[in-house]
Design a protein around this motif. Structure first.
Motif, PDB file in Angstrom:
ATOM      1  N   GLY A  63      42.621  45.997  48.354  1.00 45.44           N
ATOM      2  CA  GLY A  63      43.225  45.719  49.503  1.00 45.44           C
ATOM      3  C   GLY A  63      44.216  44.461  49.382  1.00 45.44           C
ATOM      4  O   GLY A  63      44.901  44.341  50.198  1.00 45.44           O
ATOM      5  N   THR A  64      43.980  43.659  48.630  1.00 47.91           N
ATOM      6  CA  THR A  64      44.817  42.380  48.246  1.00 47.91           C
ATOM      7  C   THR A  64      44.800  41.827  46.964  1.00 47.91           C
ATOM      8  O   THR A  64      43.987  42.121  46.098  1.00 47.91           O
ATOM      9  CB  THR A  64      44.401  41.270  49.264  1.00 47.91           C
ATOM     10  OG1 THR A  64      43.125  40.563  48.898  1.00 47.91           O
ATOM     11  CG2 THR A  64      44.121  41.470  50.944  1.00 47.91           C
ATOM     12  N   ASP A  65      45.685  41.203  46.588  1.00 46.04           N
ATOM     13  CA  ASP A  65      46.157  40.819  45.281  1.00 46.04           C
ATOM     14  C   ASP A  65      44.855  39.559  44.945  1.00 46.04           C
ATOM     15  O   ASP A  65      44.136  39.654  43.817  1.00 46.04           O
ATOM     16  CB  ASP A  65      47.249  39.833  44.979  1.00 46.04           C
ATOM     17  CG  ASP A  65      47.677  40.138  43.757  1.00 46.04           C
ATOM     18  OD1 ASP A  65      47.047  40.134  42.645  1.00 46.04           O
ATOM     19  OD2 ASP A  65      49.070  40.244  43.347  1.00 46.04           O
ATOM     20  N   ASP A  66      44.482  38.904  45.998  1.00 47.87           N
ATOM     21  CA  ASP A  66      43.630  37.985  45.874  1.00 47.87           C
ATOM     22  C   ASP A  66      42.107  38.666  45.342  1.00 47.87           C
ATOM     23  O   ASP A  66      41.252  38.125  44.758  1.00 47.87           O
ATOM     24  CB  ASP A  66      43.295  37.139  47.162  1.00 47.87           C
ATOM     25  CG  ASP A  66      44.347  36.400  47.581  1.00 47.87           C
ATOM     26  OD1 ASP A  66      45.338  35.837  46.378  1.00 47.87           O
ATOM     27  OD2 ASP A  66      44.838  35.744  48.536  1.00 47.87           O
ATOM     28  N   GLU A  67      41.964  39.714  46.079  1.00 49.50           N
ATOM     29  CA  GLU A  67      40.738  40.551  45.862  1.00 49.50           C
ATOM     30  C   GLU A  67      40.637  41.069  44.612  1.00 49.50           C
ATOM     31  O   GLU A  67      39.455  40.935  43.932  1.00 49.50           O
ATOM     32  CB  GLU A  67      40.434  41.898  46.996  1.00 49.50           C
ATOM     33  CG  GLU A  67      39.463  42.614  46.442  1.00 49.50           C
ATOM     34  CD  GLU A  67      39.491  44.005  47.242  1.00 49.50           C
ATOM     35  OE1 GLU A  67      39.033  44.883  46.709  1.00 49.50           O
ATOM     36  OE2 GLU A  67      40.608  43.954  48.476  1.00 49.50           O
ATOM     37  N   GLN A  68      41.775  41.248  44.079  1.00 51.58           N
ATOM     38  CA  GLN A  68      41.789  41.950  42.748  1.00 51.58           C
ATOM     39  C   GLN A  68      41.550  40.742  41.777  1.00 51.58           C
ATOM     40  O   GLN A  68      40.536  40.777  40.651  1.00 51.58           O
ATOM     41  CB  GLN A  68      43.106  42.444  42.276  1.00 51.58           C
ATOM     42  CG  GLN A  68      43.389  42.827  40.912  1.00 51.58           C
ATOM     43  CD  GLN A  68      44.774  43.621  40.976  1.00 51.58           C
ATOM     44  OE1 GLN A  68      44.807  44.577  40.419  1.00 51.58           O
ATOM     45  NE2 GLN A  68      45.795  42.808  41.198  1.00 51.58           N
ATOM     46  N   ALA A  74      35.088  37.418  38.375  1.00 57.27           N
ATOM     47  CA  ALA A  74      33.770  37.532  38.687  1.00 57.27           C
ATOM     48  C   ALA A  74      33.228  38.318  37.468  1.00 57.27           C
ATOM     49  O   ALA A  74      32.173  38.484  37.500  1.00 57.27           O
ATOM     50  CB  ALA A  74      33.463  38.064  40.041  1.00 57.27           C
ATOM     51  N   GLY A  75      34.104  38.631  36.553  1.00 59.07           N
ATOM     52  CA  GLY A  75      33.360  39.547  35.483  1.00 59.07           C
ATOM     53  C   GLY A  75      33.829  40.941  35.393  1.00 59.07           C
ATOM     54  O   GLY A  75      33.510  41.692  34.450  1.00 59.07           O
ATOM     55  N   GLY A  76      34.846  41.309  36.486  1.00 62.04           N
ATOM     56  CA  GLY A  76      35.064  42.733  36.476  1.00 62.04           C
ATOM     57  C   GLY A  76      36.122  43.239  35.323  1.00 62.04           C
ATOM     58  O   GLY A  76      36.370  44.304  35.366  1.00 62.04           O
ATOM     59  N   ALA A  77      36.673  42.193  34.688  1.00 58.20           N
ATOM     60  CA  ALA A  77      37.730  42.391  33.729  1.00 58.20           C
ATOM     61  C   ALA A  77      36.874  43.283  32.730  1.00 58.20           C
ATOM     62  O   ALA A  77      37.517  44.040  31.907  1.00 58.20           O
ATOM     63  CB  ALA A  77      38.146  41.172  33.148  1.00 58.20           C
ATOM     64  N   SER A  78      35.725  43.206  32.440  1.00 59.60           N
ATOM     65  CA  SER A  78      34.949  44.009  31.342  1.00 59.60           C
ATOM     66  C   SER A  78      34.946  45.463  31.647  1.00 59.60           C
ATOM     67  O   SER A  78      34.587  46.476  30.804  1.00 59.60           O
ATOM     68  CB  SER A  78      33.466  43.366  31.316  1.00 59.60           C
ATOM     69  OG  SER A  78      32.877  43.476  32.251  1.00 59.60           O
TER      70      SER A  78
END
Length: 356
Positions: A63-68, A74-78
């Motif tokens: 919804g926003t770049d900040d959210e991404q 927070a670890g979502g890159a994995s």
């Protein structure tokens, strides 16, 4: 409607959902793409999936770049293989060691980047590109040509009272202060590092501007309605109200002031942990997203322009005009958004002006 206003933000954070063809066998390589919903339409990607039967794609919408950014930190890159950060935001991801450089030997369409995007320092560090420009556009002045005497420039928001009470600005400190700086003639190379004296001049100009405004807008839908009713005759805007209202029969104008036009660009970036066969598949997808098949779809479905010339010869002249690639000299007037080192001061000034 706009590139982000079109998004169903309620989908932000939703579970991953596949959009492979019906009945497709489980793919050997599955690419997880976190992006804006309007960039991942099934027909945009059908050619890629058909040409690469060993690859599938899943998507989550932001919804926003900040959210991404927050999700990756927070670890979502994995669990994500490709993201779509703003060109001006890539430095935050790089500073947090969340990205890896683009391998241009596997992204050959990167050779077709327009010079503006080849030459930018944004999205890069130590000579390496971490966010490759993907698609772009402008935020111009949109106005009711039937209710104004002439094409406006930025001065209309700061001078005189002819249109007082019928003007609108977006409620966003970064863009609002950039516009004041352009109006005041502050050089582009100083705009994002303004000193106290320059910021004081900007604040004074914004105070004068506030007296002339009908509103600070947040919703592009609300702004479109204000244009339609005639309550607003001129606004710093996104492009869609111009086309939406022209289709309704209103005489609309779009101005690109010589003092400068705010340009935006989103990128494609690969999280640091992607490797091996998966990484090859991701770069294959990146190359496709910068190529002619995707670019032609985007030009009509967005309508937005790719950052490469790959699809340019496939697009009719009237559509080129619509996505600003008929005359690329328009980019000479672009001021690309950056992250001011003193942005907290910018926000403080903006909030003080609004509260005055």
């Amino acid at each position: 409607m706009n590139r982000r206003g079109l998004l169903k933000t309620a989908a932000a954070g939703a579970a991953l959902s596949a959009f492979s063809p019906l009945g497709r066998a489980f793919a050997a390589t599955d690419i997880a793409w976190m992006t804006w919903e309007n960039l991942a339409k099934p027909d945009y990607l059908a050619a890629f999936l058909n040409e690469n039967p060993g690859i599938d794609i899943t998507k989550t919408f932001i919804g926003t770049d900040d959210e991404q950014f927050a999700k990756l930190r927070a670890g979502g890159a994995s669990s994500v293989d490709l993201i779509t950060p703003g060109l001006d935001k890539v430095e935050y991801y790089v500073a947090s060691d969340l990205l890896q450089p683009i391998d241009f030997s596997k992204v050959t369409n990167g050779d077709l980047l327009y010079d503006t995007f080849k030459n930018t320092h944004l999205g890069k560090k130590d000579g390496k590109t971490y966010g490759i420009p993907f698609y772009w556009g402008i935020n111009p002045i949109v106005y009711r040509a039937d209710l104004m005497d002439a094409e406006p420039d930025w001065s209309v928001f700061f001078e005189g009272d002819k249109y007082a009470g019928k003007l609108a600005m977006r409620d966003y400190a970064l863009e609002g202060i950039m516009i004041a700086a352009m109006y005041l003639g502050i050089p582009r190379d100083e705009m994002f590092v303004m000193d106290d004296k320059q910021l004081a001049e900007v604040k004074k100009a914004l105070m004068a501007q506030k007296k002339l405004l009908r509103t600070y807008w947040n919703s592009i839908g609300d702004l479109t309605n204000l244009f339609a009713s005639g309550e607003v005759v001129c606004a710093f805007s996104w492009v869609p109200p111009y086309y939406d209202l022209k289709e309704r029969g209103l005489d609309m104008g779009m101005a690109k002031p010589k003092q400068g036009v705010i340009g935006w660009c989103d990128t494609l970036a690969v999280p640091a942990g992607v490797e091996g066969e998966k990484l090859d598949a991701v770069f294959n997808l990146v190359n496709y997203l910068l190529g002619p098949q995707y670019g032609e779809k985007l030009a009509f479905g967005g309508p937005y322009a790719q950052s490469t010339s790959a699809a340019r010869d496939l697009i009719p002249d009237d559509q080129k005009e619509k996505i600003f690639i008929s005359d690329l000299s328009v980019m000479d007037s672009f001021v690309w958004k950056q992250n001011p080192p003193r942005y907290n001061d910018w926000v403080a000034i903006w909030n003080e002006v609004k509260a005055s």
